[in-house]
Write a protein that holds these residues in place. Structure first.
Motif, PDB file in Angstrom:
ATOM      1  N   PRO A   6       0.796  -1.336  -0.121  1.00 64.15           N
ATOM      2  CA  PRO A   6      -0.018   0.011  -0.143  1.00 64.15           C
ATOM      3  C   PRO A   6       0.956   1.231   0.007  1.00 64.15           C
ATOM      4  N   VAL A   8       0.693   4.027   1.736  1.00 64.77           N
ATOM      5  CA  VAL A   8       1.233   4.447   2.942  1.00 64.77           C
ATOM      6  C   VAL A   8       2.496   3.925   3.229  1.00 64.77           C
ATOM      7  N   VAL A   9       2.778   2.597   3.035  1.00 63.16           N
ATOM      8  CA  VAL A   9       4.077   1.993   3.516  1.00 63.16           C
ATOM      9  C   VAL A   9       5.296   2.595   2.481  1.00 63.16           C
ATOM     10  N   LEU A  12       5.953   5.946   4.211  1.00 61.91           N
ATOM     11  CA  LEU A  12       6.654   5.945   5.328  1.00 61.91           C
ATOM     12  C   LEU A  12       8.019   5.296   5.023  1.00 61.91           C
ATOM     13  N   LEU A 124      -1.182   9.632  -0.928  1.00 63.89           N
ATOM     14  CA  LEU A 124      -0.843   9.632   0.458  1.00 63.89           C
ATOM     15  C   LEU A 124       0.699   9.828   0.607  1.00 63.89           C
ATOM     16  N   MET A 128       2.914  12.704   1.991  1.00 66.06           N
ATOM     17  CA  MET A 128       4.173  12.800   3.411  1.00 66.06           C
ATOM     18  C   MET A 128       5.506  13.152   3.100  1.00 66.06           C
TER      19      MET A 128
ATOM     20  N   PRO B 235      -4.306   2.465   7.179  1.00 64.64           N
ATOM     21  CA  PRO B 235      -3.386   3.487   6.394  1.00 64.64           C
ATOM     22  C   PRO B 235      -3.425   4.764   7.192  1.00 64.64           C
ATOM     23  N   LEU B 236      -4.734   5.409   7.256  1.00 59.44           N
ATOM     24  CA  LEU B 236      -4.975   6.398   8.217  1.00 59.44           C
ATOM     25  C   LEU B 236      -4.443   6.577   9.585  1.00 59.44           C
ATOM     26  N   ILE B 238      -1.864   4.839  10.412  1.00 58.07           N
ATOM     27  CA  ILE B 238      -0.299   4.979  10.187  1.00 58.07           C
ATOM     28  C   ILE B 238       0.019   6.358  10.029  1.00 58.07           C
ATOM     29  N   PHE B 239      -0.881   6.975   9.097  1.00 52.41           N
ATOM     30  CA  PHE B 239      -0.578   8.506   8.756  1.00 52.41           C
ATOM     31  C   PHE B 239      -0.743   9.346   9.835  1.00 52.41           C
ATOM     32  N   LEU B 242       2.226   9.092  12.279  1.00 54.86           N
ATOM     33  CA  LEU B 242       3.446   9.562  12.149  1.00 54.86           C
ATOM     34  C   LEU B 242       3.424  10.973  12.141  1.00 54.86           C
ATOM     35  N   ALA B 253       3.687   3.774  14.392  1.00 59.54           N
ATOM     36  CA  ALA B 253       3.304   4.123  12.918  1.00 59.54           C
ATOM     37  C   ALA B 253       4.148   2.911  12.252  1.00 59.54           C
ATOM     38  N   ALA B 257       2.589  -0.338  10.056  1.00 60.30           N
ATOM     39  CA  ALA B 257       2.828  -0.454   8.766  1.00 60.30           C
ATOM     40  C   ALA B 257       3.322  -1.703   8.422  1.00 60.30           C
TER      41      ALA B 257
END
Lengths: 199, 284
Positions: A6, A8-9, A12, A124, A128, B235-236, B238-239, B242, B253, B257
Protein backbone atom coordinates in the motif's frame (compact mmCIF):
# COMPACT_ATOMS: atom_id res chain seq x y z
CA UNK A 1 5.07 -8.08 -5.10
CA UNK A 2 5.84 -4.38 -5.13
CA UNK A 3 2.45 -3.68 -6.70
CA UNK A 4 0.56 -4.92 -3.67
CA UNK A 5 2.33 -2.83 -1.06
CA UNK A 6 0.00 0.00 0.00
CA UNK A 7 1.01 3.56 -0.72
CA UNK A 8 1.19 4.53 2.94
CA UNK A 9 4.00 2.05 3.40
CA UNK A 10 5.85 3.61 0.48
CA UNK A 11 5.28 7.00 2.04
CA UNK A 12 6.60 5.78 5.38
CA UNK A 13 9.65 4.37 3.66
CA UNK A 14 10.14 7.73 1.96
CA UNK A 15 10.00 9.55 5.29
CA UNK A 16 12.38 7.08 6.93
CA UNK A 17 14.96 6.70 4.18
CA UNK A 18 14.62 9.20 1.37
CA UNK A 19 13.96 12.40 3.27
CA UNK A 20 17.07 12.08 5.49
CA UNK A 21 19.07 10.99 2.46
CA UNK A 22 18.06 14.08 0.53
CA UNK A 23 18.55 16.37 3.52
CA UNK A 24 21.90 15.10 4.70
CA UNK A 25 23.63 13.87 1.58
CA UNK A 26 22.12 14.96 -1.72
CA UNK A 27 21.07 18.53 -0.95
CA UNK A 28 24.41 19.78 0.47
CA UNK A 29 26.27 17.98 -2.29
CA UNK A 30 24.14 19.48 -5.06
CA UNK A 31 24.25 22.90 -3.47
CA UNK A 32 28.02 22.91 -3.35
CA UNK A 33 28.55 21.69 -6.90
CA UNK A 34 25.71 22.69 -9.22
CA UNK A 35 23.63 24.98 -7.03
CA UNK A 36 25.99 27.93 -7.41
CA UNK A 37 25.20 28.19 -11.10
CA UNK A 38 21.82 26.56 -11.65
CA UNK A 39 18.80 27.65 -9.56
CA UNK A 40 17.28 24.21 -10.24
CA UNK A 41 19.79 22.65 -7.89
CA UNK A 42 19.94 25.40 -5.26
CA UNK A 43 19.35 24.02 -1.78
CA UNK A 44 19.69 26.39 1.14
CA UNK A 45 18.30 25.00 4.41
CA UNK A 46 16.76 22.06 2.64
CA UNK A 47 14.50 20.08 4.98
CA UNK A 48 14.53 17.01 2.80
CA UNK A 49 10.76 17.19 2.32
CA UNK A 50 11.06 18.06 -1.32
CA UNK A 51 10.11 17.53 -4.92
CA UNK A 52 13.06 15.20 -5.28
CA UNK A 53 11.95 12.93 -2.42
CA UNK A 54 8.37 12.88 -3.72
CA UNK A 55 9.58 12.03 -7.19
CA UNK A 56 11.82 9.25 -5.94
CA UNK A 57 8.99 7.64 -3.93
CA UNK A 58 6.74 7.83 -6.98
CA UNK A 59 9.42 6.30 -9.15
CA UNK A 60 9.64 3.31 -6.85
CA UNK A 61 5.84 3.01 -6.76
CA UNK A 62 5.26 3.35 -10.47
CA UNK A 63 7.94 1.13 -11.87
CA UNK A 64 6.23 -2.22 -11.13
CA UNK A 65 3.20 -0.94 -13.03
CA UNK A 66 5.35 -0.03 -16.02
CA UNK A 67 7.09 -3.40 -15.86
CA UNK A 68 3.82 -5.33 -15.94
CA UNK A 69 2.38 -3.31 -18.84
CA UNK A 70 5.57 -3.57 -20.91
CA UNK A 71 5.62 -7.29 -20.17
CA UNK A 72 2.09 -7.57 -21.53
CA UNK A 73 3.00 -5.56 -24.63
CA UNK A 74 6.13 -7.55 -25.45
CA UNK A 75 4.24 -10.79 -24.99
CA UNK A 76 2.00 -9.72 -27.87
CA UNK A 77 5.00 -9.72 -30.24
CA UNK A 78 4.65 -12.71 -32.54
CA UNK A 79 7.13 -15.50 -31.89
CA UNK A 80 7.82 -15.91 -35.62
CA UNK A 81 9.38 -12.47 -35.60
CA UNK A 82 11.87 -13.49 -32.98
CA UNK A 83 12.61 -16.77 -34.73
CA UNK A 84 13.11 -15.05 -38.06
CA UNK A 85 15.62 -12.65 -36.56
CA UNK A 86 17.53 -15.39 -34.77
CA UNK A 87 17.69 -17.45 -37.96
CA UNK A 88 19.25 -14.46 -39.72
CA UNK A 89 22.16 -14.78 -37.33
CA UNK A 90 21.31 -11.94 -34.98
CA UNK A 91 22.52 -12.20 -31.41
CA UNK A 92 19.89 -12.35 -28.72
CA UNK A 93 20.43 -8.71 -27.83
CA UNK A 94 20.06 -7.62 -31.46
CA UNK A 95 16.81 -9.56 -31.65
CA UNK A 96 15.52 -7.85 -28.56
CA UNK A 97 16.63 -4.47 -29.91
CA UNK A 98 14.84 -4.86 -33.23
CA UNK A 99 11.68 -6.33 -31.75
CA UNK A 100 11.48 -3.53 -29.23
CA UNK A 101 12.12 -0.85 -31.79
CA UNK A 102 9.62 -2.13 -34.33
CA UNK A 103 6.78 -3.55 -32.30
CA UNK A 104 7.22 -2.62 -28.69
CA UNK A 105 7.99 1.08 -28.78
CA UNK A 106 4.42 2.45 -28.88
CA UNK A 107 3.50 0.02 -26.13
CA UNK A 108 6.41 1.09 -23.99
CA UNK A 109 5.51 4.72 -24.45
CA UNK A 110 1.93 3.84 -23.49
CA UNK A 111 3.19 2.05 -20.38
CA UNK A 112 5.22 5.08 -19.37
CA UNK A 113 2.18 7.30 -19.89
CA UNK A 114 0.09 4.99 -17.68
CA UNK A 115 2.80 5.16 -15.06
CA UNK A 116 2.84 8.93 -15.32
CA UNK A 117 -0.89 9.21 -14.78
CA UNK A 118 -0.70 6.88 -11.78
CA UNK A 119 2.03 9.05 -10.32
CA UNK A 120 0.02 12.17 -11.08
CA UNK A 121 -2.89 11.00 -8.99
CA UNK A 122 -1.05 9.32 -6.14
CA UNK A 123 -2.01 10.95 -2.88
CA UNK A 124 -0.76 9.75 0.42
CA UNK A 125 2.75 8.62 -0.34
CA UNK A 126 3.54 11.97 -1.92
CA UNK A 127 1.71 13.96 0.70
CA UNK A 128 3.97 12.47 3.34
CA UNK A 129 7.29 13.42 1.77
CA UNK A 130 6.70 16.42 -0.45
CA UNK A 131 6.43 19.14 2.19
CA UNK A 132 3.09 20.76 1.22
CA UNK A 133 4.05 24.41 0.87
CA UNK A 134 1.72 26.25 -1.51
CA UNK A 135 4.40 27.92 -3.62
CA UNK A 136 5.78 27.14 -7.05
CA UNK A 137 8.94 25.14 -6.43
CA UNK A 138 12.03 26.75 -7.91
CA UNK A 139 14.45 23.95 -7.18
CA UNK A 140 14.48 20.19 -6.88
CA UNK A 141 15.01 20.56 -3.16
CA UNK A 142 12.10 22.93 -2.47
CA UNK A 143 8.87 21.64 -0.99
CA UNK A 144 5.85 21.61 -3.30
CA UNK A 145 2.09 21.07 -3.13
CA UNK A 146 0.71 18.54 -5.62
CA UNK A 147 -2.99 18.46 -6.58
CA UNK A 148 -4.06 15.31 -4.72
CA UNK A 149 -2.34 16.53 -1.56
CA UNK A 150 -4.15 19.84 -1.89
CA UNK A 151 -7.50 18.07 -2.02
CA UNK A 152 -6.69 15.73 0.84
CA UNK A 153 -5.43 18.43 3.17
CA UNK A 154 -8.24 20.91 2.65
CA UNK A 155 -11.28 18.68 2.51
CA UNK A 156 -12.02 18.87 6.20
CA UNK A 157 -12.35 22.63 6.23
CA UNK A 158 -14.30 23.15 3.09
CA UNK A 159 -17.75 23.18 4.64
CA UNK A 160 -17.07 26.37 6.55
CA UNK A 161 -16.08 28.59 3.63
CA UNK A 162 -18.30 29.22 0.59
CA UNK A 163 -16.74 28.50 -2.83
CA UNK A 164 -14.13 26.37 -1.10
CA UNK A 165 -15.89 23.18 -2.07
CA UNK A 166 -16.18 24.29 -5.68
CA UNK A 167 -12.49 25.15 -5.79
CA UNK A 168 -11.51 21.73 -4.48
CA UNK A 169 -13.92 19.98 -6.82
CA UNK A 170 -12.30 22.01 -9.58
CA UNK A 171 -8.93 20.64 -8.52
CA UNK A 172 -10.39 17.14 -8.57
CA UNK A 173 -11.84 17.77 -12.03
CA UNK A 174 -8.50 18.95 -13.38
CA UNK A 175 -6.84 15.87 -11.94
CA UNK A 176 -9.53 13.62 -13.38
CA UNK A 177 -9.32 15.17 -16.86
CA UNK A 178 -5.53 14.83 -17.09
CA UNK A 179 -5.57 11.24 -15.86
CA UNK A 180 -8.53 10.28 -18.07
CA UNK A 181 -6.95 11.72 -21.19
CA UNK A 182 -3.63 9.97 -20.60
CA UNK A 183 -5.30 6.70 -19.71
CA UNK A 184 -7.61 6.60 -22.71
CA UNK A 185 -4.82 7.35 -25.17
CA UNK A 186 -2.48 4.78 -23.60
CA UNK A 187 -5.16 2.08 -23.45
CA UNK A 188 -6.15 2.65 -27.08
CA UNK A 189 -2.53 2.26 -28.16
CA UNK A 190 -2.19 -0.98 -26.18
CA UNK A 191 -5.49 -2.31 -27.56
CA UNK A 192 -4.37 -1.53 -31.11
CA UNK A 193 -1.11 -3.42 -30.54
CA UNK A 194 -2.97 -6.46 -29.22
CA UNK A 195 -5.19 -6.53 -32.31
CA UNK A 196 -2.19 -6.24 -34.61
CA UNK A 197 -0.67 -9.29 -32.97
CA UNK A 198 -3.84 -11.34 -33.34
CA UNK A 199 -4.26 -10.59 -37.04
CA UNK B 1 38.16 -5.44 -33.97
CA UNK B 2 36.25 -8.10 -35.82
CA UNK B 3 32.60 -7.40 -36.34
CA UNK B 4 31.32 -10.46 -34.56
CA UNK B 5 33.41 -9.63 -31.51
CA UNK B 6 31.94 -6.16 -31.44
CA UNK B 7 28.40 -7.51 -31.68
CA UNK B 8 29.01 -9.97 -28.90
CA UNK B 9 30.54 -7.23 -26.76
CA UNK B 10 27.48 -5.05 -27.30
CA UNK B 11 25.27 -7.92 -26.21
CA UNK B 12 27.34 -8.53 -23.11
CA UNK B 13 27.21 -4.87 -22.11
CA UNK B 14 23.44 -4.68 -22.44
CA UNK B 15 22.81 -7.99 -20.74
CA UNK B 16 24.78 -6.70 -17.77
CA UNK B 17 22.81 -3.45 -17.79
CA UNK B 18 19.58 -5.44 -17.70
CA UNK B 19 20.86 -7.62 -14.88
CA UNK B 20 21.77 -4.45 -13.01
CA UNK B 21 18.24 -3.10 -13.27
CA UNK B 22 16.77 -6.39 -12.07
CA UNK B 23 19.14 -6.27 -9.11
CA UNK B 24 18.13 -2.66 -8.40
CA UNK B 25 14.45 -3.62 -8.36
CA UNK B 26 15.06 -6.53 -6.01
CA UNK B 27 17.25 -4.37 -3.79
CA UNK B 28 14.55 -1.71 -3.45
CA UNK B 29 11.91 -4.29 -2.55
CA UNK B 30 14.29 -5.76 0.00
CA UNK B 31 15.17 -2.33 1.37
CA UNK B 32 11.51 -1.38 1.86
CA UNK B 33 10.63 -4.63 3.61
CA UNK B 34 13.78 -4.49 5.72
CA UNK B 35 13.25 -0.87 6.78
CA UNK B 36 9.65 -1.47 7.80
CA UNK B 37 10.52 -4.66 9.67
CA UNK B 38 13.59 -3.25 11.40
CA UNK B 39 11.77 -0.14 12.62
CA UNK B 40 8.40 -1.74 13.25
CA UNK B 41 9.24 -4.97 15.02
CA UNK B 42 10.67 -3.41 18.23
CA UNK B 43 7.50 -1.33 18.69
CA UNK B 44 5.14 -4.19 17.99
CA UNK B 45 3.49 -5.66 21.08
CA UNK B 46 0.55 -7.85 21.93
CA UNK B 47 -1.15 -4.85 23.51
CA UNK B 48 -1.00 -3.01 20.19
CA UNK B 49 -2.80 -5.75 18.34
CA UNK B 50 -5.52 -6.47 20.87
CA UNK B 51 -6.63 -3.11 22.28
CA UNK B 52 -8.19 0.05 20.93
CA UNK B 53 -6.37 3.30 21.79
CA UNK B 54 -6.71 4.53 25.36
CA UNK B 55 -6.71 8.17 26.47
CA UNK B 56 -3.64 10.12 25.35
CA UNK B 57 -2.70 7.47 22.79
CA UNK B 58 -1.29 10.07 20.44
CA UNK B 59 0.77 11.56 23.25
CA UNK B 60 2.44 8.23 23.96
CA UNK B 61 -0.31 6.73 26.15
CA UNK B 62 -1.40 3.09 26.28
CA UNK B 63 -3.61 1.10 23.99
CA UNK B 64 -3.28 -0.27 20.50
CA UNK B 65 -4.56 -0.15 16.98
CA UNK B 66 -7.24 -2.82 17.12
CA UNK B 67 -9.82 -0.22 16.08
CA UNK B 68 -7.91 0.43 12.87
CA UNK B 69 -7.32 -3.25 12.13
CA UNK B 70 -10.99 -4.09 12.64
CA UNK B 71 -12.11 -1.00 10.72
CA UNK B 72 -9.87 -1.74 7.77
CA UNK B 73 -11.04 -5.35 7.61
CA UNK B 74 -14.68 -4.26 7.75
CA UNK B 75 -14.14 -1.67 5.02
CA UNK B 76 -12.25 -4.02 2.73
CA UNK B 77 -14.64 -6.96 3.19
CA UNK B 78 -17.72 -4.79 2.70
CA UNK B 79 -16.31 -3.05 -0.35
CA UNK B 80 -15.13 -6.29 -1.95
CA UNK B 81 -18.52 -7.92 -1.42
CA UNK B 82 -20.42 -4.91 -2.75
CA UNK B 83 -18.13 -4.55 -5.75
CA UNK B 84 -18.34 -8.29 -6.53
CA UNK B 85 -22.11 -7.93 -6.58
CA UNK B 86 -21.74 -5.50 -9.46
CA UNK B 87 -18.65 -6.83 -11.20
CA UNK B 88 -19.38 -10.57 -11.37
CA UNK B 89 -22.75 -10.34 -13.16
CA UNK B 90 -21.16 -7.77 -15.46
CA UNK B 91 -18.43 -10.17 -16.52
CA UNK B 92 -20.89 -13.04 -16.96
CA UNK B 93 -23.13 -10.84 -19.05
CA UNK B 94 -20.19 -9.88 -21.22
CA UNK B 95 -19.27 -13.49 -21.88
CA UNK B 96 -22.58 -15.34 -21.88
CA UNK B 97 -24.97 -12.84 -23.42
CA UNK B 98 -23.01 -10.08 -25.14
CA UNK B 99 -20.49 -12.34 -26.88
CA UNK B 100 -17.78 -10.68 -28.94
CA UNK B 101 -19.41 -7.33 -29.39
CA UNK B 102 -18.35 -3.74 -29.81
CA UNK B 103 -19.99 -2.89 -26.53
CA UNK B 104 -17.79 -5.42 -24.78
CA UNK B 105 -14.65 -3.79 -26.12
CA UNK B 106 -15.83 -0.36 -25.03
CA UNK B 107 -16.78 -1.65 -21.62
CA UNK B 108 -13.33 -3.18 -21.15
CA UNK B 109 -11.72 0.08 -22.19
CA UNK B 110 -13.92 1.96 -19.74
CA UNK B 111 -13.00 -0.42 -16.92
CA UNK B 112 -9.30 -0.10 -17.71
CA UNK B 113 -9.62 3.66 -17.60
CA UNK B 114 -11.56 3.47 -14.34
CA UNK B 115 -8.74 1.39 -12.91
CA UNK B 116 -6.39 4.29 -13.60
CA UNK B 117 -8.45 7.00 -11.91
CA UNK B 118 -6.69 8.13 -8.72
CA UNK B 119 -8.42 7.11 -5.52
CA UNK B 120 -8.47 10.69 -4.23
CA UNK B 121 -10.88 11.51 -7.07
CA UNK B 122 -13.08 8.61 -5.98
CA UNK B 123 -12.83 10.01 -2.47
CA UNK B 124 -14.01 13.44 -3.58
CA UNK B 125 -16.79 11.84 -5.60
CA UNK B 126 -17.83 9.67 -2.68
CA UNK B 127 -17.94 12.72 -0.46
CA UNK B 128 -20.17 14.59 -2.92
CA UNK B 129 -22.42 11.52 -3.07
CA UNK B 130 -22.55 11.39 0.73
CA UNK B 131 -23.60 15.03 0.93
CA UNK B 132 -26.31 14.38 -1.67
CA UNK B 133 -27.68 11.39 0.22
CA UNK B 134 -27.37 13.09 3.58
CA UNK B 135 -24.96 10.48 4.93
CA UNK B 136 -22.34 11.28 7.54
CA UNK B 137 -18.78 9.99 7.41
CA UNK B 138 -19.46 6.34 8.16
CA UNK B 139 -18.53 2.75 7.49
CA UNK B 140 -21.29 2.57 4.88
CA UNK B 141 -20.02 5.61 2.96
CA UNK B 142 -16.48 4.25 3.10
CA UNK B 143 -17.62 0.87 1.80
CA UNK B 144 -19.54 2.45 -1.08
CA UNK B 145 -16.61 4.64 -2.12
CA UNK B 146 -14.11 1.83 -1.83
CA UNK B 147 -16.43 -0.39 -3.87
CA UNK B 148 -16.15 2.10 -6.74
CA UNK B 149 -12.37 1.81 -6.50
CA UNK B 150 -12.31 -2.00 -6.65
CA UNK B 151 -15.09 -2.71 -9.19
CA UNK B 152 -12.72 -2.32 -12.18
CA UNK B 153 -10.11 -4.49 -10.44
CA UNK B 154 -12.52 -7.38 -9.88
CA UNK B 155 -14.19 -7.04 -13.27
CA UNK B 156 -10.99 -6.88 -15.32
CA UNK B 157 -9.10 -9.58 -13.42
CA UNK B 158 -12.07 -11.95 -13.54
CA UNK B 159 -12.66 -11.11 -17.20
CA UNK B 160 -9.10 -12.16 -18.05
CA UNK B 161 -9.78 -15.57 -16.49
CA UNK B 162 -13.17 -16.13 -18.11
CA UNK B 163 -11.66 -15.38 -21.53
CA UNK B 164 -9.40 -18.38 -21.03
CA UNK B 165 -12.29 -20.81 -20.42
CA UNK B 166 -12.20 -23.45 -23.18
CA UNK B 167 -14.74 -22.94 -25.98
CA UNK B 168 -15.62 -26.64 -25.94
CA UNK B 169 -17.13 -26.14 -22.49
CA UNK B 170 -19.70 -23.76 -23.92
CA UNK B 171 -20.42 -26.04 -26.87
CA UNK B 172 -20.80 -29.10 -24.66
CA UNK B 173 -23.10 -27.33 -22.21
CA UNK B 174 -25.39 -26.01 -24.91
CA UNK B 175 -25.34 -29.37 -26.70
CA UNK B 176 -26.91 -30.92 -23.63
CA UNK B 177 -29.79 -28.50 -23.92
CA UNK B 178 -28.77 -26.17 -21.12
CA UNK B 179 -29.97 -22.59 -21.07
CA UNK B 180 -27.56 -19.71 -20.92
CA UNK B 181 -28.45 -19.29 -17.28
CA UNK B 182 -27.34 -22.87 -16.55
CA UNK B 183 -24.19 -22.32 -18.57
CA UNK B 184 -23.30 -19.54 -16.16
CA UNK B 185 -23.20 -22.09 -13.35
CA UNK B 186 -20.83 -24.29 -15.35
CA UNK B 187 -18.67 -21.30 -16.17
CA UNK B 188 -18.53 -20.29 -12.52
CA UNK B 189 -17.28 -23.73 -11.53
CA UNK B 190 -14.58 -23.51 -14.17
CA UNK B 191 -13.43 -20.00 -13.27
CA UNK B 192 -13.81 -20.13 -9.49
CA UNK B 193 -10.08 -19.91 -8.70
CA UNK B 194 -9.81 -16.85 -10.92
CA UNK B 195 -12.75 -15.24 -9.16
CA UNK B 196 -11.17 -15.83 -5.77
CA UNK B 197 -7.89 -14.34 -6.97
CA UNK B 198 -9.74 -11.29 -8.27
CA UNK B 199 -11.55 -10.87 -4.94
CA UNK B 200 -8.35 -11.19 -2.93
CA UNK B 201 -6.61 -8.69 -5.18
CA UNK B 202 -9.48 -6.25 -4.65
CA UNK B 203 -9.37 -6.90 -0.91
CA UNK B 204 -5.66 -6.13 -0.83
CA UNK B 205 -6.15 -2.90 -2.71
CA UNK B 206 -9.09 -1.98 -0.53
CA UNK B 207 -7.28 -2.50 2.75
CA UNK B 208 -4.29 -0.45 1.65
CA UNK B 209 -6.17 2.40 0.08
CA UNK B 210 -6.29 5.54 2.17
CA UNK B 211 -7.16 8.48 -0.03
CA UNK B 212 -10.67 7.27 -0.84
CA UNK B 213 -11.68 6.61 2.77
CA UNK B 214 -10.06 9.77 4.11
CA UNK B 215 -13.23 11.85 3.89
CA UNK B 216 -15.84 9.14 3.60
CA UNK B 217 -15.16 6.71 6.43
CA UNK B 218 -13.85 9.29 8.86
CA UNK B 219 -11.65 8.27 11.75
CA UNK B 220 -12.35 7.30 15.33
CA UNK B 221 -10.58 5.82 18.30
CA UNK B 222 -13.58 3.64 19.10
CA UNK B 223 -14.10 0.14 17.75
CA UNK B 224 -16.35 -0.04 14.66
CA UNK B 225 -19.90 -0.23 16.01
CA UNK B 226 -22.32 0.08 13.12
CA UNK B 227 -22.79 0.84 9.47
CA UNK B 228 -23.62 4.47 10.09
CA UNK B 229 -20.76 5.22 12.49
CA UNK B 230 -17.29 6.35 11.45
CA UNK B 231 -14.52 3.74 11.44
CA UNK B 232 -10.76 3.89 11.67
CA UNK B 233 -8.54 2.37 9.02
CA UNK B 234 -4.96 1.14 9.11
CA UNK B 235 -3.42 3.44 6.48
CA UNK B 236 -4.92 6.50 8.17
CA UNK B 237 -3.80 5.21 11.57
CA UNK B 238 -0.26 5.03 10.22
CA UNK B 239 -0.56 8.49 8.76
CA UNK B 240 -1.89 10.10 11.94
CA UNK B 241 0.61 8.35 14.19
CA UNK B 242 3.49 9.46 12.00
CA UNK B 243 2.23 13.04 12.10
CA UNK B 244 2.76 13.30 15.87
CA UNK B 245 6.04 14.71 17.16
CA UNK B 246 6.55 11.88 19.72
CA UNK B 247 9.07 9.17 18.81
CA UNK B 248 7.14 6.44 20.71
CA UNK B 249 4.00 7.17 18.70
CA UNK B 250 5.97 7.30 15.46
CA UNK B 251 7.46 3.92 16.32
CA UNK B 252 3.89 2.66 16.55
CA UNK B 253 3.29 3.96 13.05
CA UNK B 254 6.14 1.76 11.84
CA UNK B 255 4.64 -1.19 13.70
CA UNK B 256 1.22 -0.49 12.15
CA UNK B 257 2.83 -0.36 8.72
CA UNK B 258 4.41 -3.73 9.46
CA UNK B 259 0.97 -5.13 10.38
CA UNK B 260 -0.53 -3.78 7.17
CA UNK B 261 2.31 -5.15 5.05
CA UNK B 262 2.04 -8.57 6.67
CA UNK B 263 -1.72 -8.64 6.00
CA UNK B 264 -1.12 -7.77 2.34
CA UNK B 265 1.63 -10.37 1.96
CA UNK B 266 -0.62 -12.97 3.58
CA UNK B 267 -3.31 -12.13 1.06
CA UNK B 268 -1.00 -12.62 -1.90
CA UNK B 269 0.16 -15.97 -0.50
CA UNK B 270 -3.50 -16.91 0.00
CA UNK B 271 -4.23 -15.96 -3.60
CA UNK B 272 -1.50 -18.27 -4.84
CA UNK B 273 -2.73 -21.07 -2.63
CA UNK B 274 -6.37 -20.68 -3.69
CA UNK B 275 -5.32 -20.96 -7.31
CA UNK B 276 -4.04 -24.49 -6.79
CA UNK B 277 -6.48 -25.62 -4.09
CA UNK B 278 -9.68 -24.52 -5.83
CA UNK B 279 -8.46 -25.64 -9.21
CA UNK B 280 -9.41 -29.29 -8.65
CA UNK B 281 -12.66 -29.05 -10.62
CA UNK B 282 -11.18 -27.00 -13.40
CA UNK B 283 -11.00 -28.61 -16.84
CA UNK B 284 -7.66 -27.87 -18.45
Amino acid sequence: MLVGIPSVVYGLWGVLVLVPLVRDVLAPLADRTLGQHLPLFAAQNASGYSVLAGGAVLAVMVFPLIVSVVDEVLRAVPREMREALLSLGATRWETAKCVVRRRGLPGIVAAVVLGFSRAFGETLAVLMVVGNVPRIPGSLFDPAYPLPALIANNYGEMMSVPLYESALMGAALLLLLVVLAFNIVARLVILRLGKGAAA
Amino acid sequence: MKRITRRKLEQAVFVWLMRLSVAAAAAILGLILWTITARGLPALSWEMLTQPPKGGFYLGGGGGILNAIAGSLALAVGATALAALAAVPLVFYLHVYAGRSRMGDWLRLALDVMWGIPSIVYGAFGFALMVMLGLRASLLAGIITLAFVVVPIIARTFDEVVVLAPRELKAATFAMGATRMEYMGVLLRQTLPGLVTALLLAFGRGIGDAASVLFTAGYTDAMPSGLLRPVASLPLAIFFQLATPFPEVQARAYASALVLTVIILLISVLAQWSLTRLGRHVIR
